[in-house]
Design an enzyme around this catalytic site. Structure first.
Site, PDB file in Angstrom:
ATOM      1  N   GLU A 161      -3.630  -6.694   0.203  1.00 54.00           N
ATOM      2  CA  GLU A 161      -2.439  -7.520   0.418  1.00 54.00           C
ATOM      3  C   GLU A 161      -2.781  -8.834   1.113  1.00 54.00           C
ATOM      4  O   GLU A 161      -2.224  -9.891   0.773  1.00 54.00           O
ATOM      5  CB  GLU A 161      -1.390  -6.740   1.213  1.00 54.00           C
ATOM      6  CG  GLU A 161      -0.806  -5.547   0.483  1.00 54.00           C
ATOM      7  CD  GLU A 161      -0.150  -5.923  -0.841  1.00 54.00           C
ATOM      8  OE1 GLU A 161       0.369  -7.059  -0.949  1.00 54.00           O
ATOM      9  OE2 GLU A 161      -0.163  -5.106  -1.770  1.00 54.00           O
TER      10      GLU A 161
ATOM     11  N   HIS B  27      -3.958 -11.402  -1.391  1.00 56.56           N
ATOM     12  CA  HIS B  27      -2.855 -12.080  -2.086  1.00 56.56           C
ATOM     13  C   HIS B  27      -2.315 -13.228  -1.237  1.00 56.56           C
ATOM     14  O   HIS B  27      -2.130 -14.343  -1.721  1.00 56.56           O
ATOM     15  CB  HIS B  27      -1.712 -11.094  -2.356  1.00 56.56           C
ATOM     16  CG  HIS B  27      -1.964 -10.112  -3.442  1.00 56.56           C
ATOM     17  ND1 HIS B  27      -2.467 -10.466  -4.673  1.00 56.56           N
ATOM     18  CD2 HIS B  27      -1.747  -8.768  -3.487  1.00 56.56           C
ATOM     19  CE1 HIS B  27      -2.563  -9.376  -5.436  1.00 56.56           C
ATOM     20  NE2 HIS B  27      -2.135  -8.342  -4.740  1.00 56.56           N
TER      21      HIS B  27
END
Length: 205
Positions: free
Chosen positions: A24, A27
């Site tokens: 995550e 990203h």
């Protein structure tokens, strides 16, 4: 609960948290570099797992899979990204999306290298940890590349499609997770993902 299952959960849980947190963050970092600071402002560019853990995907599901002696798997809360803020939204969406699976691929390669280096000189537990790290990251990379929105593979496909097919594909997004969960719990997803993941793991190890 058998001692072996407890040990498996104790190994899988931290490795899975590391894998999904770094996925995550990747990203968010790529989005930040390409013009969108939404994740940064939301405090999601942090290694603190509490900011990323999804109760079901990061805790409950992995524990249930461990109890059922199934391959380790799970997910974190998605990092918020406003694609409209990206310098070239359609193109940059592909880079943001691929960053997560690419991070897991790198982690799998590092874990595989560690397993080979540890094998002749470390104890069985250390090698087991490295092997499970490979399995987790390979599974996460392959799962997230499934071309269904809102998964990363769906974002990549949307970014690569011409405008009209992309817009038609995007209309399926509200039903995307329902489709994924149906495939997961019907066993169809496992039938496809597990053999592919095992083949990749065998190549790495």
């Amino acid at each position: 609960m058998p001692e072996s299952v407890v040990l498996q959960i104790a190994i899988v849980a931290p490795l899975l948290i590391i894998a999904v947190v770094l996925h995550e963050i990747a990203h968010g970092l790529v989005a930040y570099r390409l013009g969108d600071d939404t994740a940064a402002r939301a405090g999601r560019l942090t290694l603190n797992p509490l900011s990323h853990i999804d109760p079901f995907g990061s805790v409950i599901l992995p524990v249930l899979l461990a109890i059922a002696h199934l391959p380790p798997f799970g997910w974190a809360k998605p990092v918020p990204v406003r694609f409209a803020n990206l310098r070239n939204p359609k193109r940059d969406m592909v880079a943001v999306a691929i960053a997560g699976p690419a991070t897991n691929a790198v982690l799998a390669l590092l874990a595989a290298a560690a397993a080979h280096l540890l094998l002749p000189r470390a104890g069985e537990l250390a090698v087991t940890v490295a092997v499970i790290a490979v399995q987790i990251n390979v599974m996460l990379a392959i799962f997230n590349l499934i071309p269904i929105l809102p998964l990363d593979g769906g974002r990549v496909l949307f970014g690569l499609l011409p405008r009209e097919p992309a817009l038609a594909f995007a209309r399926l997004e509200p039903y995307g997770m329902l489709i994924v969960m149906a495939l997961l719990f019907s066993g169809a997803l496992r039938t496809v993902l597990v053999p592919i993941s095992r083949a990749v793991v065998q190549v790495l190890l």
